[in-house]
Design a protein around this motif. Structure first.
Motif, PDB file in Angstrom:
ATOM      1  N   ARG A 114     132.297  57.202 -10.618  1.00 42.86           N
ATOM      2  CA  ARG A 114     132.274  58.564 -10.058  1.00 42.86           C
ATOM      3  C   ARG A 114     133.692  59.044  -9.748  1.00 42.86           C
ATOM      4  N   THR A 115     134.496  58.188  -9.105  1.00 40.13           N
ATOM      5  CA  THR A 115     135.839  58.631  -8.693  1.00 40.13           C
ATOM      6  C   THR A 115     136.930  58.223  -9.680  1.00 40.13           C
ATOM      7  N   ASN A 116     136.616  57.273 -10.555  1.00 39.52           N
ATOM      8  CA  ASN A 116     137.635  56.683 -11.446  1.00 39.52           C
ATOM      9  C   ASN A 116     137.012  56.493 -12.835  1.00 39.52           C
ATOM     10  N   PRO A 117     136.592  57.624 -13.483  1.00 43.62           N
ATOM     11  CA  PRO A 117     135.795  57.494 -14.713  1.00 43.62           C
ATOM     12  C   PRO A 117     136.554  56.939 -15.918  1.00 43.62           C
ATOM     13  N   GLU A 118     137.890  57.094 -15.961  1.00 44.45           N
ATOM     14  CA  GLU A 118     138.632  56.801 -17.205  1.00 44.45           C
ATOM     15  C   GLU A 118     138.418  55.369 -17.727  1.00 44.45           C
ATOM     16  N   PRO A 119     138.569  54.329 -16.881  1.00 44.55           N
ATOM     17  CA  PRO A 119     138.426  52.975 -17.439  1.00 44.55           C
ATOM     18  C   PRO A 119     136.997  52.599 -17.815  1.00 44.55           C
ATOM     19  N   TRP A 120     136.027  53.462 -17.477  1.00 43.06           N
ATOM     20  CA  TRP A 120     134.628  53.205 -17.843  1.00 43.06           C
ATOM     21  C   TRP A 120     134.260  53.947 -19.129  1.00 43.06           C
ATOM     22  N   ALA A 121     135.204  54.602 -19.759  1.00 36.70           N
ATOM     23  CA  ALA A 121     134.912  55.405 -20.951  1.00 36.70           C
ATOM     24  C   ALA A 121     134.287  54.533 -22.039  1.00 36.70           C
ATOM     25  N   ALA A 122     133.407  55.154 -22.822  1.00 36.47           N
ATOM     26  CA  ALA A 122     132.699  54.413 -23.873  1.00 36.47           C
ATOM     27  C   ALA A 122     133.678  53.701 -24.813  1.00 36.47           C
ATOM     28  N   GLU A 123     134.818  54.337 -25.106  1.00 34.72           N
ATOM     29  CA  GLU A 123     135.792  53.716 -26.032  1.00 34.72           C
ATOM     30  C   GLU A 123     136.383  52.445 -25.420  1.00 34.72           C
ATOM     31  N   VAL A 124     136.585  52.456 -24.094  1.00 34.77           N
ATOM     32  CA  VAL A 124     137.116  51.255 -23.434  1.00 34.77           C
ATOM     33  C   VAL A 124     136.078  50.135 -23.511  1.00 34.77           C
ATOM     34  N   LEU A 125     134.816  50.478 -23.265  1.00 36.37           N
ATOM     35  CA  LEU A 125     133.761  49.445 -23.291  1.00 36.37           C
ATOM     36  C   LEU A 125     133.590  48.892 -24.708  1.00 36.37           C
ATOM     37  N   GLN A 126     133.769  49.739 -25.712  1.00 36.81           N
ATOM     38  CA  GLN A 126     133.724  49.246 -27.106  1.00 36.81           C
ATOM     39  C   GLN A 126     134.877  48.277 -27.348  1.00 36.81           C
ATOM     40  N   GLY A 127     136.057  48.627 -26.814  1.00 39.56           N
ATOM     41  CA  GLY A 127     137.210  47.732 -26.956  1.00 39.56           C
ATOM     42  C   GLY A 127     136.948  46.386 -26.289  1.00 39.56           C
ATOM     43  N   LEU A 128     136.289  46.419 -25.139  1.00 42.23           N
ATOM     44  CA  LEU A 128     135.976  45.161 -24.436  1.00 42.23           C
ATOM     45  C   LEU A 128     135.002  44.311 -25.249  1.00 42.23           C
ATOM     46  N   PHE A 129     134.080  44.980 -25.930  1.00 43.99           N
ATOM     47  CA  PHE A 129     133.135  44.224 -26.772  1.00 43.99           C
ATOM     48  C   PHE A 129     133.897  43.468 -27.858  1.00 43.99           C
ATOM     49  N   HIS A 130     134.875  44.113 -28.459  1.00 51.50           N
ATOM     50  CA  HIS A 130     135.651  43.446 -29.513  1.00 51.50           C
ATOM     51  C   HIS A 130     136.568  42.364 -28.937  1.00 51.50           C
ATOM     52  N   ALA A 131     136.962  42.530 -27.677  1.00 45.59           N
ATOM     53  CA  ALA A 131     137.820  41.515 -27.040  1.00 45.59           C
ATOM     54  C   ALA A 131     137.040  40.262 -26.660  1.00 45.59           C
ATOM     55  N   ALA A 132     135.710  40.404 -26.569  1.00 46.49           N
ATOM     56  CA  ALA A 132     134.867  39.286 -26.123  1.00 46.49           C
ATOM     57  C   ALA A 132     134.549  38.343 -27.270  1.00 46.49           C
ATOM     58  N   ARG A 133     134.482  37.048 -26.946  1.00 49.85           N
ATOM     59  CA  ARG A 133     133.971  36.075 -27.931  1.00 49.85           C
ATOM     60  C   ARG A 133     132.445  36.188 -27.978  1.00 49.85           C
ATOM     61  N   PRO A 134     131.821  35.756 -29.066  1.00 50.70           N
ATOM     62  CA  PRO A 134     130.361  35.688 -29.052  1.00 50.70           C
ATOM     63  C   PRO A 134     129.909  34.810 -27.880  1.00 50.70           C
ATOM     64  N   GLY A 135     128.919  35.270 -27.136  1.00 52.29           N
ATOM     65  CA  GLY A 135     128.418  34.520 -25.978  1.00 52.29           C
ATOM     66  C   GLY A 135     129.154  34.820 -24.683  1.00 52.29           C
ATOM     67  N   ALA A 136     130.229  35.595 -24.751  1.00 49.52           N
ATOM     68  CA  ALA A 136     130.998  35.912 -23.535  1.00 49.52           C
ATOM     69  C   ALA A 136     130.162  36.762 -22.586  1.00 49.52           C
ATOM     70  N   LEU A 137     130.457  36.637 -21.299  1.00 47.44           N
ATOM     71  CA  LEU A 137     129.747  37.400 -20.273  1.00 47.44           C
ATOM     72  C   LEU A 137     130.701  38.374 -19.600  1.00 47.44           C
ATOM     73  N   LEU A 138     130.213  39.592 -19.390  1.00 48.00           N
ATOM     74  CA  LEU A 138     130.957  40.612 -18.643  1.00 48.00           C
ATOM     75  C   LEU A 138     130.212  40.854 -17.336  1.00 48.00           C
ATOM     76  N   ALA A 139     130.943  40.972 -16.238  1.00 44.92           N
ATOM     77  CA  ALA A 139     130.317  41.312 -14.955  1.00 44.92           C
ATOM     78  C   ALA A 139     130.980  42.548 -14.385  1.00 44.92           C
ATOM     79  N   THR A 140     130.159  43.364 -13.726  1.00 48.18           N
ATOM     80  CA  THR A 140     130.690  44.507 -12.995  1.00 48.18           C
ATOM     81  C   THR A 140     129.745  44.842 -11.851  1.00 48.18           C
ATOM     82  N   TYR A 141     130.301  45.397 -10.787  1.00 50.57           N
ATOM     83  CA  TYR A 141     129.478  45.736  -9.623  1.00 50.57           C
ATOM     84  C   TYR A 141     128.708  47.033  -9.827  1.00 50.57           C
ATOM     85  N   SER A 142     129.115  47.857 -10.787  1.00 43.19           N
ATOM     86  CA  SER A 142     128.458  49.158 -10.981  1.00 43.19           C
ATOM     87  C   SER A 142     127.199  49.002 -11.826  1.00 43.19           C
TER      88      SER A 142
END
Ligand SMILES: C[S@@+](CC[C@H](N)C(=O)[O-])C[C@H]1O[C@@H](n2cnc3c(N)ncnc32)[C@H](O)[C@@H]1O
Length: 231
Positions: free
Chosen positions: A158-186
């Motif tokens: 809500r207050t800091n939308p930029e790092p949650w952008a869909a393009e950033v999350l796509q980048g994180l998917f490519h940064a992850a190894r198969p089987g990797a886990l992502l955690a977030t409080y939101s």
């Protein structure tokens, strides 16, 4: 010291900080240390990984890093940690942040000494490597297939939308190894939809801190099964 950021206690007795511009805390008010351990360290199974490679969005006060390093050292694992931070807190604030964690004092001292490097820094210890890039996460290229765990920990969408952008999350998917886990409080609906659209399998996990839920997202293992040849 930056008057917009001030250190405050959280409910489990550990310290956090309040950011006046975002009107938010750096960690859960219900327990900063408890959140670092339960949501990020254990929520991504990093506490069991023999050679964890953690990618963090939002290094903040470095609490998630310290908790992760302390755990890795307790079990003799070597830790690689890559973090991004757009707006590093002033050094005096970090110096006043009494994290109270034992066994990581050498890393904390080295981090304080390196903190004012304009673009970030690398610390290479015998049992850990920490790289902190002082960059907006929207402007970086993540290493492909690198992370065993992702700590997605900016301020709220809500207050800091930029790092949650869909393009950033796509980048994180490519940064992850198969089987990797992502955690977030939101658990925001848009974050869940965008993580799923990026390719993650997303689950809400019941929270223990103030009963708040949090999210775990898994990058599916590569499918190695081959179709049977025709008879
Ligand atoms: C909730 S705090 C992180 C707390 C931290 N993980 C810790 O263990 O202390 C959020 C952090 O995300 C950073 N941040 C916000 N937007 C960002 C962006 N676009 N790129 C990188 N970091 C960002 C903020 O400056 C802030 O330090």
């Amino acid at each position: 010291m930056n008057p917009t950021v001030r250190i405050e206690p959280s409910a489990d007795g550990s310290l956090t900080a309040y950011h006046g511009l975002y009107n938010e805390y750096f960690h859960s008010k219900h327990g900063a240390l408890s959140q670092a351990r339960q949501v990020y360290l254990e929520g991504t199974e990093t506490h069991r990984h023999p050679e964890p490679h953690v990618l963090e969005v939002g290094f903040g006060l470095g609490l998630n890093f310290l908790v992760t390093l302390q755990n890795a050292r307790q079990r003799g694992a070597v830790l690689s940690y890559l973090a991004y931070e757009k707006d590093p807190v002033p050094l005096p604030l970090l110096e006043a942040f009494q994290h109270g964690l034992s066994g990581v004092e050498d890393a904390w001292e080295a981090l304080l000494a390196a903190w004012e490097s304009p673009e970030g820094f690398v610390l290479q210890g015998v049992d850990f490597r920490l790289e902190v890039c002082f960059r907006d996460v929207r402007q970086v290229r993540f290493p492909e297939g690198w992370a065993s765990a992702i700590y997605l920990d900016p301020f709220s969408p809500r207050t800091n939308p930029e790092p949650w952008a869909a393009e950033v999350l796509q980048g994180l998917f490519h940064a992850a190894r198969p089987g990797a886990l992502l955690a977030t409080y939101s658990v925001a609906g848009q974050v869940r939809r965008d993580l799923a659209a990026a390719g993650f399998t997303v689950t809400k996990v019941p929270g223990v801190l103030g009963k708040r839920e949090w999210l775990r997202a898994t990058k599916p293992e590569a499918c190695t099964a081959r179709e049977a040849p025709p008879e």
